[in-house]
Design a protein around this motif. Sequence first.
Motif, PDB file in Angstrom:
ATOM      1  N   THR A  95       0.502  21.224   3.364  1.00 17.25           N
ATOM      2  CA  THR A  95      -0.861  20.555   2.687  1.00 17.25           C
ATOM      3  C   THR A  95      -0.151  18.996   3.720  1.00 17.25           C
ATOM      4  O   THR A  95       0.749  19.304   2.457  1.00 17.25           O
ATOM      5  CB  THR A  95      -1.829  20.990   2.017  1.00 17.25           C
ATOM      6  N   VAL A  96      -0.982  18.124   3.989  1.00 16.36           N
ATOM      7  CA  VAL A  96       0.131  16.743   3.930  1.00 16.36           C
ATOM      8  C   VAL A  96      -1.289  15.623   3.461  1.00 16.36           C
ATOM      9  O   VAL A  96      -2.376  16.215   3.393  1.00 16.36           O
ATOM     10  CB  VAL A  96       0.091  15.967   5.411  1.00 16.36           C
ATOM     11  N   GLU A  97      -0.829  14.745   3.036  1.00 19.26           N
ATOM     12  CA  GLU A  97      -1.937  13.504   2.711  1.00 19.26           C
ATOM     13  C   GLU A  97      -1.973  12.737   4.041  1.00 19.26           C
ATOM     14  O   GLU A  97      -1.557  12.370   4.327  1.00 19.26           O
ATOM     15  CB  GLU A  97      -1.407  13.082   1.589  1.00 19.26           C
ATOM     16  N   VAL A  98      -3.563  11.689   3.731  1.00 21.58           N
ATOM     17  CA  VAL A  98      -3.737  11.576   5.359  1.00 21.58           C
ATOM     18  C   VAL A  98      -4.730  10.296   4.689  1.00 21.58           C
ATOM     19  O   VAL A  98      -5.396  10.299   3.836  1.00 21.58           O
ATOM     20  CB  VAL A  98      -4.565  11.865   5.551  1.00 21.58           C
ATOM     21  N   LYS A  99      -4.118   8.661   4.460  1.00 22.19           N
ATOM     22  CA  LYS A  99      -4.941   7.602   3.912  1.00 22.19           C
ATOM     23  C   LYS A  99      -5.755   7.026   4.865  1.00 22.19           C
ATOM     24  O   LYS A  99      -5.270   6.845   5.772  1.00 22.19           O
ATOM     25  CB  LYS A  99      -3.468   6.403   3.581  1.00 22.19           C
ATOM     26  N   LEU A 100      -6.663   6.701   4.996  1.00 25.36           N
ATOM     27  CA  LEU A 100      -7.379   5.960   5.455  1.00 25.36           C
ATOM     28  C   LEU A 100      -8.268   4.324   4.559  1.00 25.36           C
ATOM     29  O   LEU A 100      -8.276   4.637   3.313  1.00 25.36           O
ATOM     30  CB  LEU A 100      -8.596   6.764   5.454  1.00 25.36           C
ATOM     31  N   GLY A 101      -8.423   3.509   5.524  1.00 27.87           N
ATOM     32  CA  GLY A 101      -9.309   2.474   5.251  1.00 27.87           C
ATOM     33  C   GLY A 101      -8.116   1.458   4.022  1.00 27.87           C
ATOM     34  O   GLY A 101      -7.156   1.411   4.627  1.00 27.87           O
ATOM     35  N   GLY A 102      -9.073   0.777   3.371  1.00 26.88           N
ATOM     36  CA  GLY A 102      -8.270  -0.142   2.176  1.00 26.88           C
ATOM     37  C   GLY A 102      -7.584  -1.805   3.167  1.00 26.88           C
ATOM     38  O   GLY A 102      -8.623  -1.649   3.988  1.00 26.88           O
ATOM     39  N   HIS A 103      -6.420  -1.950   2.401  1.00 29.91           N
ATOM     40  CA  HIS A 103      -6.180  -2.923   3.364  1.00 29.91           C
ATOM     41  C   HIS A 103      -4.324  -3.389   2.872  1.00 29.91           C
ATOM     42  O   HIS A 103      -3.920  -1.949   2.714  1.00 29.91           O
ATOM     43  CB  HIS A 103      -6.372  -3.985   2.378  1.00 29.91           C
ATOM     44  N   THR A 104      -4.045  -4.362   3.403  1.00 28.89           N
ATOM     45  CA  THR A 104      -2.254  -4.290   3.568  1.00 28.89           C
ATOM     46  C   THR A 104      -1.475  -5.610   2.823  1.00 28.89           C
ATOM     47  O   THR A 104      -2.525  -6.540   2.431  1.00 28.89           O
ATOM     48  CB  THR A 104      -1.258  -4.119   4.778  1.00 28.89           C
ATOM     49  N   GLU A 105      -0.841  -5.649   2.376  1.00 27.32           N
ATOM     50  CA  GLU A 105      -0.211  -6.048   1.291  1.00 27.32           C
ATOM     51  C   GLU A 105       1.245  -6.164   2.085  1.00 27.32           C
ATOM     52  O   GLU A 105       2.068  -5.005   2.110  1.00 27.32           O
ATOM     53  CB  GLU A 105       0.041  -6.010   0.044  1.00 27.32           C
ATOM     54  N   ALA A 106       2.408  -7.649   1.425  1.00 26.96           N
ATOM     55  CA  ALA A 106       3.244  -7.904   2.590  1.00 26.96           C
ATOM     56  C   ALA A 106       4.063  -7.920   1.424  1.00 26.96           C
ATOM     57  O   ALA A 106       3.262  -8.640   0.088  1.00 26.96           O
ATOM     58  CB  ALA A 106       3.144  -9.149   3.060  1.00 26.96           C
ATOM     59  N   PHE A 107       5.451  -7.244   1.328  1.00 25.73           N
ATOM     60  CA  PHE A 107       6.102  -7.828   0.107  1.00 25.73           C
ATOM     61  C   PHE A 107       7.801  -7.070   0.266  1.00 25.73           C
ATOM     62  O   PHE A 107       8.084  -7.608   1.314  1.00 25.73           O
ATOM     63  CB  PHE A 107       5.942  -6.197  -0.920  1.00 25.73           C
ATOM     64  N   VAL A 108       8.499  -8.286  -0.607  1.00 29.01           N
ATOM     65  CA  VAL A 108      10.301  -8.361  -0.551  1.00 29.01           C
ATOM     66  C   VAL A 108      10.548  -7.105  -1.226  1.00 29.01           C
ATOM     67  O   VAL A 108      10.940  -7.262  -1.763  1.00 29.01           O
ATOM     68  CB  VAL A 108      10.703  -9.100  -0.902  1.00 29.01           C
ATOM     69  N   ASP A 109      11.236  -6.207  -0.465  1.00 28.94           N
ATOM     70  CA  ASP A 109      11.928  -5.219  -0.908  1.00 28.94           C
ATOM     71  C   ASP A 109      13.487  -5.359  -1.204  1.00 28.94           C
ATOM     72  O   ASP A 109      13.879  -6.374  -1.255  1.00 28.94           O
ATOM     73  CB  ASP A 109      11.986  -3.710   0.339  1.00 28.94           C
ATOM     74  N   GLY A 110      14.379  -4.347  -2.428  1.00 31.54           N
ATOM     75  CA  GLY A 110      14.937  -4.524  -2.925  1.00 31.54           C
ATOM     76  C   GLY A 110      16.470  -4.891  -2.061  1.00 31.54           C
ATOM     77  O   GLY A 110      17.067  -6.192  -2.270  1.00 31.54           O
ATOM     78  N   ALA A 111      15.800  -4.819   0.029  1.00 36.40           N
ATOM     79  CA  ALA A 111      17.326  -5.272   0.249  1.00 36.40           C
ATOM     80  C   ALA A 111      17.481  -6.571   0.841  1.00 36.40           C
ATOM     81  O   ALA A 111      17.831  -7.369   1.394  1.00 36.40           O
ATOM     82  CB  ALA A 111      17.624  -4.696   1.346  1.00 36.40           C
ATOM     83  N   GLY A 112      15.616  -7.239  -0.206  1.00 40.48           N
ATOM     84  CA  GLY A 112      15.475  -8.504   0.328  1.00 40.48           C
ATOM     85  C   GLY A 112      14.592  -8.652   2.214  1.00 40.48           C
ATOM     86  O   GLY A 112      14.384  -9.530   2.506  1.00 40.48           O
ATOM     87  N   ARG A 113      14.223  -7.341   2.340  1.00 40.50           N
ATOM     88  CA  ARG A 113      13.789  -7.654   3.676  1.00 40.50           C
ATOM     89  C   ARG A 113      12.084  -7.786   3.101  1.00 40.50           C
ATOM     90  O   ARG A 113      11.175  -7.457   2.622  1.00 40.50           O
ATOM     91  CB  ARG A 113      13.930  -6.138   3.892  1.00 40.50           C
TER      92      ARG A 113
END
Length: 822
Positions: free
Chosen positions: A186-204
């Motif tokens: 079985t696999v999971e699928v996402k729908l709807g919602g919104h997005t967020e920007a962030f900076v990851d551990g590597a500064g990206r």
Amino acid sequence: PVQIEDDRTGLSVETLKRAFADNLFYIQGKNADIATLNDYYMALAYTVRDRLLHRWLGTIKAQLKPKVKVVYYLSAEFLMGPHLGNNLINLGIYDQVRQAIQESGLNLDELIAQEEEPGLGNGGLGRLAACYLDSLAALEIPAIGYGLRYEFGIFDQEIRDGWQVEITDKWLRYGNPWEIARPEATVEVKLGGHTEAFVDGAGRYRVRWIPGRTIVGVPYDTPVLGFKNNTANTLRLWKAEAPESFDFQAFNLGDYYGAVNAKMYSENISKVLYPNDEPMQGRELRLEQQFFFVSCSLQDIIRRHLYVGGKLENLDKNAAIQLNDTHPSIGIAELMRLLVDEHNVDWDTAWQITQDTFAYTNHTLLPEALERWPLSLFGSLLPRHLEIIFEINRRFLQEVSAKFPGDTGRLARLSLIQEGPEKFVRMAHLASAGSHAINGVAALHSELLKRDVLRDFYELSPEKFSNKTNGVTPRRWIMLSNPELAFLISESIGDGWIKNLGELRELERFANDKEFQSRWRQIKLNNKTNLTEYIRKRTGLVVDPHSLFDIQVKRIHEYKRQHLNVLYIITLYNRLKQNPELEITPRTFIFGGKAAPGYFMAKLIIKLINSVAAVVNSDPDVRGRLKVVFLPDYNVTFGQRVYPAAELSEQISTAGKEASGTGNMKFSMNGALTIGTLDGANVEIREEAGEENFFLFGLTTEEVYALKARGYNPWDYYNGNPALRQVIDQLASGVFSPGEAHLFEPLVDHLIHRDEYLLLADYQSYVECQDRVGEAYRDQEHWTRMSILNSARMGKFSSDRAIREYCEDIWGAVAVDVALEE
Ligand code: 26R
């Protein structure tokens, strides 16, 4: 030592009988006293399934070796047809099983007929996917078909008072012995919602998607056997379910019914197959379906790739993903999201992998069938994908600008986004930009793609384009459907044709052989007699098996012009009314096909056929020389009865409108002659059969364009042709709709005022051609010769040939040996 055959694998008649009885008792929980026909069918299906599992497990193992390239065929539709008979043929145990069933006091044909066909497709596109899976397995190419496990497939059609009535297709009602659920995958699928920007551990700079809801996909696997080899590929269909956590959350808050409701909402996604020709507007659930099965499949593909130790940068070395039309084209954006957001791959690398992995097949030029999703709908369901598409588009248009500086018109035409008061995502553009290969499905269609619909893409990247003329599997469409003909062919030229359809050419030397001709004719007559019996059972109509069987079966659509066929029937009828002594070739006109539930004109065409049938069939002046039959509920099973019984195949679409057609190939292989326009694969069928063995009529694509460009006026044809005028006037005045004079007004109005599909322009040419057909049929020897030559020359239209071309030119896939698994 005494050899004892295993009950689950043994192939002797004795063992098969014992296994069959065993399964009846231990799986169906019945004995002969109380077993229904369906119980016997199930017992036999399990008996057959046992005998293919070694191949299936062996194939799965072979596919999970590093360096093996797997073809992933993504399709919203797979119109597989019943499995039992086909699996018997592919396992090579048809005769043993027939005998075992007979010795058990039953009839194999009745058990085969018991299977409810999985109607998980509309028509051509879905059936093509099924033929391609058959050929992939026949050629031992590792392949997985991915799609949706619709709980309700294409509706069943009933005819009441001449009108189509839709009935839900409950194909899973009695269980499905061919599928195995794999809940552990079985696999999971996402729908709807919104997005967020962030900076990851590597500064990206990164983006994360906070979904509004989650659903899970549970795979159900069905084996797809190769012909007499060890390959059994997989058709993996996804069922949508609610994630367990959803229930628990709500349950803890005391909202049990809310939780159940959410569960039902999730399960909606794989509930029902959408009919095509249905207005595209606002079908949010359809987009959800597409994204759902594509996301499940891509996650599955990546999981397999990583499992065998592959690196994501090398995905294209292990995977070729084919998009069956644009329905799965959201996969381009989803693979980008999976690579960039979830697997940390940089954009440029991800885009390279995506393009190298995907290829796209276009199946239609009709503008109303090109998928476009309103930006608002798209953004609310798939906010992250919309951002990704904007970014793909930004970079893509930059490339275009570099190649064509200052050409803003071209930018607007190529953009993945259609501008205007309401903006749309153009799915064909997404598929074209994100794929390394783009193909049409017949020579003419591929040319028209380059010239019209995808012209700008062709000018930008001509190297992506090619043609792959469709094909159909001779296992189902000759061997299984027409066993007597298959026997005669094998007896005459050996059985190599089943794997190598080009060998049918050897039949040419029998084309003039009197003895062979008469056996050929006798088989056709037997098949016609069988169909006659079926027609009587289903409709009560009695037809003459010695009349010319003239057949048009396919989805009902104005461009396919079933009503042009009707105009000719009325013309013949008028001639008989005018001169009841007229000598004509007796004909039975047979129609079959479903109309999309919301397509009014198509439904009216069904009513028209039935209304004309009612008048013609009961008129004593006709004296049975003409019969018109509409056979309800056309599907794969019914196709298997119809193609072998046909003498004339109607392929009469307006030139330039039918991408390929595949029914045309099935008819011709089974010895029908074609009356057709120069459209789709008809062009190539005529080329192969020889123009003297094909009834050609109508405007060419060029002539259609030219006529429309200079202003087409159907009135001129109406006024200039008395026979045509009489037919139209009769329709308009209610001759075929007693008591409802205005019934066919919408059809008539459309024909005389607009006639988008040029029926009136092609009418005269069609009538003259049909008259030539009637004449030709009188010389049975000559007709039989033409019939034999048609079959003999259809080798090109095997799906094996088509799949070989895809493997060599697009997928880079090769055959892999399978060892039987213990
Ligand atoms: C988007 C929606 C409304 C829609 C429209 C049309 C969905 C599906 C379709 C069906 C189309 C794509 C289809 O079935 N095309 C057929 O494909 C066959 C296989 O290539 C061809 O033989 C046939 O000519 C073509 O109509």
